[in-house]
Motif scaffolding. Structure first.
Motif, PDB file in Angstrom:
ATOM      1  N   ARG A  52      14.229 -17.816  28.757  1.00  0.00           N
ATOM      2  CA  ARG A  52      14.716 -16.604  28.087  1.00  0.00           C
ATOM      3  C   ARG A  52      16.087 -16.199  28.628  1.00  0.00           C
ATOM      4  NH1 ARG A  52      10.861 -12.723  29.456  1.00  0.00           N
ATOM      5  NH2 ARG A  52       9.429 -13.997  28.244  1.00  0.00           N
ATOM      6  N   LEU A  56      19.363 -16.236  26.051  1.00  0.00           N
ATOM      7  CA  LEU A  56      20.077 -14.980  25.773  1.00  0.00           C
ATOM      8  C   LEU A  56      21.533 -15.061  26.225  1.00  0.00           C
ATOM      9  CD1 LEU A  56      17.257 -12.452  26.751  1.00  0.00           C
ATOM     10  CD2 LEU A  56      18.272 -12.729  24.471  1.00  0.00           C
ATOM     11  N   ALA A  59      23.477 -17.495  23.853  1.00  0.00           N
ATOM     12  CA  ALA A  59      23.628 -16.901  22.516  1.00  0.00           C
ATOM     13  C   ALA A  59      24.713 -15.819  22.527  1.00  0.00           C
ATOM     14  CB  ALA A  59      22.296 -16.320  22.040  1.00  0.00           C
ATOM     15  N   GLN A  60      24.688 -14.984  23.552  1.00  0.00           N
ATOM     16  CA  GLN A  60      25.681 -13.912  23.636  1.00  0.00           C
ATOM     17  C   GLN A  60      27.083 -14.472  23.874  1.00  0.00           C
ATOM     18  OE1 GLN A  60      23.605 -11.564  26.554  1.00  0.00           O
ATOM     19  NE2 GLN A  60      22.453 -10.431  24.999  1.00  0.00           N
ATOM     20  N   TRP A  65      22.888 -18.777  17.553  1.00  0.00           N
ATOM     21  CA  TRP A  65      21.542 -18.929  18.088  1.00  0.00           C
ATOM     22  C   TRP A  65      21.597 -19.955  19.223  1.00  0.00           C
ATOM     23  CZ3 TRP A  65      17.719 -19.831  13.410  1.00  0.00           C
ATOM     24  CH2 TRP A  65      17.584 -18.630  12.681  1.00  0.00           C
ATOM     25  N   CYS A 119      12.789 -21.305  24.360  1.00  0.00           N
ATOM     26  CA  CYS A 119      13.128 -19.974  23.853  1.00  0.00           C
ATOM     27  C   CYS A 119      14.330 -20.093  22.928  1.00  0.00           C
ATOM     28  CB  CYS A 119      13.453 -19.038  25.019  1.00  0.00           C
ATOM     29  SG  CYS A 119      13.954 -17.382  24.484  1.00  0.00           S
ATOM     30  N   ALA A 121      17.090 -17.640  21.097  1.00  0.00           N
ATOM     31  CA  ALA A 121      17.582 -16.265  21.119  1.00  0.00           C
ATOM     32  C   ALA A 121      18.786 -16.131  20.193  1.00  0.00           C
ATOM     33  CB  ALA A 121      17.976 -15.869  22.545  1.00  0.00           C
ATOM     34  N   ASP A 124      22.608 -11.112  19.252  1.00  0.00           N
ATOM     35  CA  ASP A 124      22.426  -9.657  19.404  1.00  0.00           C
ATOM     36  C   ASP A 124      21.424  -9.293  20.498  1.00  0.00           C
ATOM     37  OD1 ASP A 124      19.971 -10.315  18.325  1.00  0.00           O
ATOM     38  OD2 ASP A 124      20.198  -9.088  16.509  1.00  0.00           O
ATOM     39  N   GLY A 125      20.929 -10.322  21.226  1.00  0.00           N
ATOM     40  CA  GLY A 125      20.007 -10.058  22.324  1.00  0.00           C
ATOM     41  C   GLY A 125      18.544 -10.144  21.925  1.00  0.00           C
ATOM     42  N   VAL A 127      15.090 -12.007  21.159  1.00  0.00           N
ATOM     43  CA  VAL A 127      14.361 -13.249  21.431  1.00  0.00           C
ATOM     44  C   VAL A 127      13.620 -13.583  20.141  1.00  0.00           C
ATOM     45  CG1 VAL A 127      12.483 -14.281  22.752  1.00  0.00           C
ATOM     46  CG2 VAL A 127      14.165 -12.822  23.907  1.00  0.00           C
ATOM     47  N   GLU A 130       9.372 -18.048  21.298  1.00  0.00           N
ATOM     48  CA  GLU A 130       9.027 -18.540  22.640  1.00  0.00           C
ATOM     49  C   GLU A 130       7.725 -19.334  22.567  1.00  0.00           C
ATOM     50  OE1 GLU A 130      10.453 -15.756  26.188  1.00  0.00           O
ATOM     51  OE2 GLU A 130       9.199 -14.631  24.786  1.00  0.00           O
TER      52      GLU A 130
END
Length: 196
Positions: A52, A56, A59-60, A65, A119, A121, A124-125, A127, A130
């Motif tokens: 996770r 995240l 992705a950010q 994705w 995971c 993600a 935009d944060g 998830v 999973e």
């Protein structure tokens, strides 16, 4: 026809990226490796938590994705070690194998399992997905085979008589922890792409 969605593999490990590209080849995705030099600190206490964290962060950073996996080897006689520290157990694959075999030198109990947490993600944060897969096996006394990476040459899959490093990619997909986790992920990912 719409452009394929980009899915960034949150890993700097070329073996892992290649394996995921093969696993994802049937989906309408443009699979890319994470940007070079991006290093995400894995501070989670479980494989799922680390997957996770990586998904995240990537992705950010990329605006796409991201699919992260955290996987590792847990050896019963070593109280589950190397576990979440599998990749950091020693500096290189040959050194990790050597260290593990040395730790088990006087040990007859050699059962172990590989776990893979996946995971997906969004930037935009969120998830999105999973899942976790597991493969049971034994640690061999010496490395066998030249396929695969990591601990593959010393992990013999239960009821096959062969290590991951002695299996084709298709066999590894069918037996392996990452393949099993991916089998759970794939239908969910297809649905996600369809409604996107």
């Amino acid at each position: 026809m719409t452009e394929n969605r980009v899915l960034v593999i949150a890993s700097g490990n070329q073996g892992k990226i290649h394996e995921f590209q093969g696993l994802l080849s049937g989906l309408p995705l443009e699979v890319k490796p994470q940007p070079e030099g991006l290093d995400v600190e894995e501070t989670g206490a479980t494989f799922a938590a680390n997957a996770r964290i990586k998904a995240l962060a990537v992705a950010q950073t990329t605006g796409h994705w991201a699919l992260a996996d955290d996987s590792g080897l847990s050896v019963s006689a070593l109280n589950g070690a190397p576990g979440v520290h599998s990749a950091r157990y020693a500096p290189t694959d040959p050194e990790r194998i050597e260290k593990l075999l040395a730790a088990l030198l006087q040990c007859n109990e050699r059962s172990a399992h590989f776990s893979a947490a996946l995971c997906v993600a969004a930037p935009d944060g969120a998830v999105l997905l999973e899942v976790e897969g597991r493969c049971e096996g034994q640690i061999t006394k010496t490395p066998r085979g030249d396929q695969g990476f990591g601990y593959d040459p010393i992990f013999e899959v239960n009821n096959t008589g062969r290590t991951f490093a002695e299996m084709s990619l298709a066999e590894k997909k069918s037996y392996g922890h990452r393949g099993r986790a991916f089998a759970l992920l794939e239908p969910l990912l297809k649905n996600l792409i369809a409604v996107d």
